[in-house]
Scaffold this motif. Structure first.
Motif, mmCIF file in Angstrom:
data_model
loop_
_atom_site.group_PDB
_atom_site.id
_atom_site.type_symbol
_atom_site.label_atom_id
_atom_site.label_comp_id
_atom_site.label_asym_id
_atom_site.label_seq_id
_atom_site.Cartn_x
_atom_site.Cartn_y
_atom_site.Cartn_z
ATOM 1 N N ALA A 54 -9.356 -1.025 4.428
ATOM 2 C CA ALA A 54 -9.880 0.218 3.977
ATOM 3 C C ALA A 54 -9.638 1.128 5.524
ATOM 4 N N ASN A 55 -8.478 1.667 5.714
ATOM 5 C CA ASN A 55 -8.062 2.281 6.972
ATOM 6 C C ASN A 55 -8.516 3.574 6.913
ATOM 7 N N LYS A 56 -8.305 3.983 8.171
ATOM 8 C CA LYS A 56 -8.692 5.592 8.461
ATOM 9 C C LYS A 56 -10.172 5.835 8.348
ATOM 10 N N GLN A 57 -11.063 4.918 8.661
ATOM 11 C CA GLN A 57 -12.429 5.040 8.629
ATOM 12 C C GLN A 57 -12.756 6.219 9.639
ATOM 13 N N ASP A 58 -11.976 6.672 10.559
ATOM 14 C CA ASP A 58 -12.285 7.433 11.576
ATOM 15 C C ASP A 58 -12.112 9.009 10.890
ATOM 16 N N LYS A 59 -11.699 9.194 9.740
ATOM 17 C CA LYS A 59 -11.284 10.384 9.221
ATOM 18 C C LYS A 59 -12.505 11.111 8.539
ATOM 19 N N GLU A 60 -12.608 12.479 8.896
ATOM 20 C CA GLU A 60 -13.588 13.177 7.937
ATOM 21 C C GLU A 60 -13.515 12.876 6.589
ATOM 22 N N GLY A 113 0.858 -1.223 -0.179
ATOM 23 C CA GLY A 113 -0.019 0.128 -0.032
ATOM 24 C C GLY A 113 0.998 1.329 0.083
ATOM 25 N N LEU A 114 0.539 2.416 -0.301
ATOM 26 C CA LEU A 114 1.084 3.795 -0.432
ATOM 27 C C LEU A 114 1.871 3.946 1.083
ATOM 28 N N ASP A 115 2.934 4.625 1.132
ATOM 29 C CA ASP A 115 3.210 5.119 2.117
ATOM 30 C C ASP A 115 2.131 5.757 3.056
ATOM 31 N N ALA A 116 2.376 5.767 4.384
ATOM 32 C CA ALA A 116 1.377 6.461 5.081
ATOM 33 C C ALA A 116 -0.256 6.072 5.131
ATOM 34 N N ALA A 117 -0.333 4.999 4.411
ATOM 35 C CA ALA A 117 -1.495 4.151 4.305
ATOM 36 C C ALA A 117 -2.101 3.793 5.754
ATOM 37 N N GLY A 118 -0.986 3.308 6.590
ATOM 38 C CA GLY A 118 -1.258 2.776 7.997
ATOM 39 C C GLY A 118 -0.653 1.260 8.145
ATOM 40 N N LYS A 119 -0.024 0.908 7.131
ATOM 41 C CA LYS A 119 0.386 -0.438 7.352
ATOM 42 C C LYS A 119 1.162 -0.624 8.606
ATOM 43 N N THR A 120 2.103 -0.132 8.930
ATOM 44 C CA THR A 120 2.676 -0.358 10.168
ATOM 45 C C THR A 120 2.128 -0.160 11.355
ATOM 46 N N THR A 121 1.195 0.805 11.389
ATOM 47 C CA THR A 121 0.339 1.208 12.650
ATOM 48 C C THR A 121 -0.400 -0.079 12.688
ATOM 49 N N MET A 122 -1.175 -0.632 11.652
ATOM 50 C CA MET A 122 -1.916 -1.927 11.963
ATOM 51 C C MET A 122 -1.248 -3.111 12.461
ATOM 52 N N PRO A 174 -13.107 -2.753 6.896
ATOM 53 C CA PRO A 174 -12.743 -1.377 7.345
ATOM 54 C C PRO A 174 -11.838 -1.213 8.571
ATOM 55 N N THR A 175 -10.963 -0.434 8.843
ATOM 56 C CA THR A 175 -10.294 -0.338 10.041
ATOM 57 C C THR A 175 -9.890 0.943 10.475
ATOM 58 N N ILE A 176 -9.632 1.182 11.660
ATOM 59 C CA ILE A 176 -8.952 2.362 12.343
ATOM 60 C C ILE A 176 -7.935 1.731 12.890
ATOM 61 N N ALA A 177 -6.618 1.790 12.405
ATOM 62 C CA ALA A 177 -5.550 0.955 12.669
ATOM 63 C C ALA A 177 -4.899 1.896 14.309
ATOM 64 N N THR A 178 -5.228 3.217 14.123
ATOM 65 C CA THR A 178 -4.580 3.623 15.279
ATOM 66 C C THR A 178 -5.106 3.442 16.607
ATOM 67 N N GLU A 179 -6.533 2.833 16.530
ATOM 68 C CA GLU A 179 -7.341 2.422 17.624
ATOM 69 C C GLU A 179 -7.615 0.639 17.633
HETATM 70 P P1 G3D Z 1 2.767 3.134 6.538
HETATM 71 O O1 G3D Z 1 3.379 2.124 7.458
HETATM 72 O O2 G3D Z 1 1.576 2.685 5.812
HETATM 73 O O3 G3D Z 1 3.482 4.055 5.770
HETATM 74 P P2 G3D Z 1 2.005 4.312 8.993
HETATM 75 O O4 G3D Z 1 1.724 4.112 7.483
HETATM 76 O O5 G3D Z 1 1.568 3.054 9.899
HETATM 77 O O6 G3D Z 1 3.299 5.020 9.542
HETATM 78 O O7 G3D Z 1 0.893 5.392 9.146
HETATM 79 C C1 G3D Z 1 1.001 6.683 8.645
HETATM 80 C C2 G3D Z 1 0.123 7.852 9.729
HETATM 81 O O8 G3D Z 1 -1.081 7.576 9.298
HETATM 82 C C3 G3D Z 1 0.459 7.909 11.180
HETATM 83 O O9 G3D Z 1 0.431 9.149 11.617
HETATM 84 C C4 G3D Z 1 -0.459 6.973 11.716
HETATM 85 O O10 G3D Z 1 -0.809 7.437 12.911
HETATM 86 C C5 G3D Z 1 -1.746 7.401 10.735
HETATM 87 N N1 G3D Z 1 -2.675 6.675 10.886
HETATM 88 C C6 G3D Z 1 -2.868 5.166 10.654
HETATM 89 N N2 G3D Z 1 -3.805 4.845 10.599
HETATM 90 C C7 G3D Z 1 -4.886 5.498 11.109
HETATM 91 C C8 G3D Z 1 -6.170 5.606 11.179
HETATM 92 O O11 G3D Z 1 -6.997 4.491 11.064
HETATM 93 N N3 G3D Z 1 -6.900 6.749 11.572
HETATM 94 C C9 G3D Z 1 -6.121 7.908 11.733
HETATM 95 N N4 G3D Z 1 -6.794 9.076 11.797
HETATM 96 N N5 G3D Z 1 -4.440 7.985 11.452
HETATM 97 C C10 G3D Z 1 -4.203 6.790 11.062
HETATM 98 P P3 G3D Z 1 1.606 9.945 11.664
HETATM 99 O O12 G3D Z 1 1.067 11.170 12.314
HETATM 100 O O13 G3D Z 1 2.706 9.438 12.759
HETATM 101 O O14 G3D Z 1 2.439 10.302 10.470
#
Ligand code: G3D
Ligand code: MG
Length: 179
Positions: free
Chosen positions: A121-127, A20-29, A156-161
């Motif tokens: 389908a991440n970041k479902q919490d975002k506007e 997935g693209l960078d910043a999609a939330g892979k590592t957070t998940m 659907p996911t909210i990886a941060t939570e």
């Molecule tokens: P990547 O591994 O795909 O490159 P990361 O992406 O896991 O590093 O996440 C990139 C940014 O997106 C992080 O923020 C992370 O906190 C945020 N993020 C990941 N998942 C979610 C989500 O479900 N909701 C919201 N609102 N944010 C999310 P930072 O600020 O650390 O760059």
């Protein structure tokens, strides 16, 4: 099952690629999952490999860097994958076409004509996050010709939570147990 039987029960090993693209939330998940061990890290090329045990399977999860200059390595690093996880930022409409292009590169790669595909389908919490229905439609996942041999699912996911993350892995495990 007794402790010893469980201990010696054969576990099937699978390689799973997370792209997935960078910043999609892979590592957070992936940080939400309880890994047994981190077997290898290749920080310079942005690859992290971790082993996850679920039921009767061991999953070696390859978290592949999504930055543009790493993407041409996906093909090589994904070799031997039994399933693919594609993470998308549902709220990033600006980079949606770019994400869709990368997803279809993976889908059309002849190396994985029928590997189970999980779209996260991440970041479902975002506007303004796209709904699952909207994503299925816009990503072209309802194309019966392209998808006919492939088992796929969109979660659907909210990886941060951690919302939806375990469910995502459970779907993969169920698919792999069929192999
Ligand atoms: P990547 O591994 O795909 O490159 P990361 O992406 O896991 O590093 O996440 C990139 C940014 O997106 C992080 O923020 C992370 O906190 C945020 N993020 C990941 N998942 C979610 C989500 O479900 N909701 C919201 N609102 N944010 C999310 P930072 O600020 O650390 O760059
Ligand atoms: Mg990352």
């Amino acid at each position: 099952m007794s402790f010893l039987a469980r201990l010696f029960r054969q576990r099937k090993q699978f390689k799973i690629a997370v792209v997935g693209l960078d910043a999609a939330g892979k590592t957070t998940m992936l940080n939400f999952l309880r890994f047994e061990k981190n077997i290898e890290t290749l920080p310079t090329i942005g690859v992290n490999v971790e082993v996850l045990k679920r039921k009767n399977v061991n999953l070696s999860i390859f978290d592949l860097g999504g930055q543009l200059h790493f993407r041409n390595l996906w093909g090589t690093l994904m070799k031997g994958s039994s399933a693919i996880i594609f993470v998308i930022d549902s709220a990033d409409r600006e980079r949606f076409e770019e994400a869709k292009t990368e997803l279809w590169k993976v889908l059309l790669d002849p190396q994985y004509p029928d590997a189970p595909l999980l779209i996260v389908a991440n970041k479902q919490d975002k506007e303004g996050a796209m709904s699952i229905e909207e994503l299925i439609h816009k990503l072209g996942l309802n194309d019966p010709e392209q998808m006919k041999n492939r088992s796929w699912h969109i979660q659907p996911t909210i990886a941060t939570e951690g919302v939806g993350v375990e469910e995502a892995i459970q779907w993969i495990v169920i698919e792999l147990e069929k192999i």
